[in-house]
Design a protein around this motif. Structure first.
Motif, PDB file in Angstrom:
ATOM      1  N   ALA A 167       0.872  -1.190   0.000  1.00  0.00           N
ATOM      2  CA  ALA A 167       0.000   0.000   0.000  1.00  0.00           C
ATOM      3  C   ALA A 167       0.902   1.231   0.000  1.00  0.00           C
ATOM      4  O   ALA A 167       0.638   2.231  -0.668  1.00  0.00           O
ATOM      5  CB  ALA A 167      -0.901   0.016   1.225  1.00  0.00           C
ATOM      6  N   ASP A 211       9.908   7.892  -5.599  1.00  0.00           N
ATOM      7  CA  ASP A 211       9.496   9.200  -5.093  1.00  0.00           C
ATOM      8  C   ASP A 211       9.393   9.091  -3.572  1.00  0.00           C
ATOM      9  O   ASP A 211       8.621   8.283  -3.058  1.00  0.00           O
ATOM     10  CB  ASP A 211       8.128   9.526  -5.715  1.00  0.00           C
ATOM     11  N   SER A 230      -1.830  12.637   6.980  1.00  0.00           N
ATOM     12  CA  SER A 230      -1.941  12.589   5.521  1.00  0.00           C
ATOM     13  C   SER A 230      -3.398  12.813   5.162  1.00  0.00           C
ATOM     14  O   SER A 230      -4.289  12.267   5.807  1.00  0.00           O
ATOM     15  CB  SER A 230      -1.554  11.196   4.994  1.00  0.00           C
ATOM     16  N   HIS A 269      -3.622  13.436  -4.287  1.00  0.00           N
ATOM     17  CA  HIS A 269      -2.257  12.980  -4.595  1.00  0.00           C
ATOM     18  C   HIS A 269      -1.818  11.660  -3.957  1.00  0.00           C
ATOM     19  O   HIS A 269      -0.689  11.238  -4.155  1.00  0.00           O
ATOM     20  CB  HIS A 269      -1.276  14.080  -4.179  1.00  0.00           C
ATOM     21  N   ILE A 325      -1.983   7.837  -3.941  1.00  0.00           N
ATOM     22  CA  ILE A 325      -2.419   6.846  -4.925  1.00  0.00           C
ATOM     23  C   ILE A 325      -2.603   5.471  -4.292  1.00  0.00           C
ATOM     24  O   ILE A 325      -1.743   4.988  -3.554  1.00  0.00           O
ATOM     25  CB  ILE A 325      -1.366   6.746  -6.075  1.00  0.00           C
ATOM     26  N   THR A 374       0.589   7.892   5.401  1.00  0.00           N
ATOM     27  CA  THR A 374       0.246   7.706   3.984  1.00  0.00           C
ATOM     28  C   THR A 374      -0.339   6.304   3.778  1.00  0.00           C
ATOM     29  O   THR A 374      -1.348   6.128   3.086  1.00  0.00           O
ATOM     30  CB  THR A 374       1.497   7.895   3.100  1.00  0.00           C
TER      31      THR A 374
HETATM   32  P1  AMP Z   1       2.117  12.211   2.277  1.00  0.00           P
HETATM   33  O1  AMP Z   1       1.784  13.659   2.166  1.00  0.00           O
HETATM   34  O2  AMP Z   1       3.219  11.914   3.253  1.00  0.00           O
HETATM   35  O3  AMP Z   1       0.927  11.343   2.519  1.00  0.00           O
HETATM   36  O4  AMP Z   1       2.753  11.778   0.899  1.00  0.00           O
HETATM   37  C1  AMP Z   1       2.060  11.940  -0.319  1.00  0.00           C
HETATM   38  C2  AMP Z   1       3.051  11.900  -1.461  1.00  0.00           C
HETATM   39  O5  AMP Z   1       3.634  10.588  -1.522  1.00  0.00           O
HETATM   40  C3  AMP Z   1       2.404  12.101  -2.813  1.00  0.00           C
HETATM   41  O6  AMP Z   1       2.435  13.463  -3.182  1.00  0.00           O
HETATM   42  C4  AMP Z   1       3.250  11.231  -3.733  1.00  0.00           C
HETATM   43  O7  AMP Z   1       4.416  11.933  -4.108  1.00  0.00           O
HETATM   44  C5  AMP Z   1       3.650  10.081  -2.849  1.00  0.00           C
HETATM   45  N1  AMP Z   1       2.705   8.938  -2.872  1.00  0.00           N
HETATM   46  C6  AMP Z   1       1.423   8.899  -3.350  1.00  0.00           C
HETATM   47  N2  AMP Z   1       0.867   7.705  -3.150  1.00  0.00           N
HETATM   48  C7  AMP Z   1       1.802   6.942  -2.515  1.00  0.00           C
HETATM   49  C8  AMP Z   1       1.826   5.596  -2.045  1.00  0.00           C
HETATM   50  N3  AMP Z   1       0.774   4.778  -2.153  1.00  0.00           N
HETATM   51  N4  AMP Z   1       2.974   5.149  -1.450  1.00  0.00           N
HETATM   52  C9  AMP Z   1       4.056   5.964  -1.315  1.00  0.00           C
HETATM   53  N5  AMP Z   1       4.090   7.236  -1.760  1.00  0.00           N
HETATM   54  C10 AMP Z   1       2.986   7.725  -2.332  1.00  0.00           C
END
Ligand code: AMP
Ligand code: MG
Length: 328
Positions: free
Chosen positions: A101, A155, A227, A243, A245, A275
């Motif tokens: 996830a 990322d 998050s 954002h 996913i 997240t």
């Molecule tokens: P956060 O604000 O810590 O929840 O991180 C969100 C950011 O993590 C997004 O802007 C993406 O760059 C990245 N991201 C999105 N979905 C995922 C996921 N399922 N697992 C890891 N990184 C993610």
């Protein structure tokens, strides 16, 4: 004798006034304003924190051309610093824990939706399916000081601020500071307690009405990380796309959770788990909490707030339109 007691009183006064001195500073890094308050008369520590966070950003940023992560994405391989190796290993650990996830190789999908460039668009189902086939944390190989990934990109946006929090805490410890609060966007690092020895009161942002707090939580010596889809999104044809996913579908996570907060002493895990829980949804988040028992969480849906039992006497709800539930 009298002189001695005068000196004693003076020393006590200096110690007490030293404790109540606070230094505050704000700087911009990792795409957010970072606010530092240290209860200490050491006014050099904020500069140390700023240069450390900026150093980490220059290693981890996906958009800074020569960062180690950008080089990994461009060349499929990179010789890493100790910090990049550490954060990649922590990311892998959380991916395994959450069954993917949480997956830093989600970058191609994040980018397809335009979240890296701000040129947002809704991709077709076919595009999403094809791009999602590139996502798999098992493709990332870490060996000694080298990282490799074939046909994939990483990322660290969901974990980098958490890792920065853990490094900030190291700086505070090495400077003998025992009371500080650092806010990095949705991440709050609490170091020690308030100068008077009581816990801090941290506001949890309301996921619907941006300028309000949905509640407050008392805590010390932990990171409190939230998050939420409200943190970055775009609207298209009456629908909102955010954002975070869901790695199972390639679409923004859509399971009823509108914000997920994690509280734990492990600053890096707090970020990655917040997240993760947002993607996992309530049932699976609850399962993970029951298995791990090393973090507390606050999950918000449109109607309800779920808090884990360790927060029962620490959380205060500000919006009575929500029903408060305790997870035991
Ligand atoms: P956060 O604000 O810590 O929840 O991180 C969100 C950011 O993590 C997004 O802007 C993406 O760059 C990245 N991201 C999105 N979905 C995922 C996921 N399922 N697992 C890891 N990184 C993610
Ligand atoms: Mg995160």
């Amino acid at each position: 004798m009298r002189f001695r007691s005068l000196v004693c009183i003076l020393i006590i006064f200096v110690i007490l006034s030293g404790c109540s001195v606070s230094n505050n500073g704000t700087f911009y890094a990792m795409n957010t304003y970072i606010d530092v308050t240290v209860h200490s008369n050491n006014n050099n520590v904020i500069k140390q924190i700023e240069s450390e966070v900026k150093r980490l950003e220059s290693l981890f940023s996906v958009t800074k051309k020569n960062s180690e992560i950008a080089l990994l994405n461009e060349n499929g391989t990179v010789k890493m610093s100790k910090d990049t190796k550490n954060i990649l290993k922590r990311a892998m650990e959380i991916s395994k824990l959450t069954n993917g996830a949480f997956d830093i190789t989600v970058y191609p999908v994040v980018s397809l939706w335009g979240f890296t460039t701000n040129s947002y668009r809704v991709p077709s189902d076919e595009e999403i399916k094809a791009t999602l086939s590139l996502v798999d944390y098992n493709k990332l190989i870490i060996k000694d000081s080298e990282a490799k990934i074939q046909n994939g990109k990483c990322d660290l946006g969901a974990i980098a601020k958490g890792y920065a929090g853990s490094k900030i805490r190291e700086i505070l410890v090495s400077n003998n500071i025992d009371s500080a609060v650092i806010s990095l966007g949705g991440n709050v690092v609490l170091h020690g307690t308030k100068p008077d020895g009581t816990e801090w009161n941290v506001g949890i942002q309301h996921p619907i009405t941006a300028d309000d707090l949905i509640g407050t939580v008392k805590a010390s010596n932990v990171s409190v990380v939230t998050s939420g889809g409200y943190q970055r999104y775009f609207d298209s044809e009456g629908k909102r796309y955010h954002h975070i996913i869901d790695t199972r579908t390639g679409y923004p996570a859509d399971n009823g959770i509108i914000s997920a907060t994690v509280i734990t002493t492990d600053d890096t895990a707090a970020d990655a788990l917040a997240t993760s829980l947002y993607v996992l949804g309530k049932e699976e988040a609850e399962k993970l909490w029951k298995e791990q028992q090393n973090f507390e969480m606050i999950l918000v849906t449109d109607t309800d707030i779920f808090i884990t039992k360790g927060l029962e006497n620490k959380f205060r709800l500000n919006d009575n339109n929500f029903k408060l539930n305790i997870i035991t």
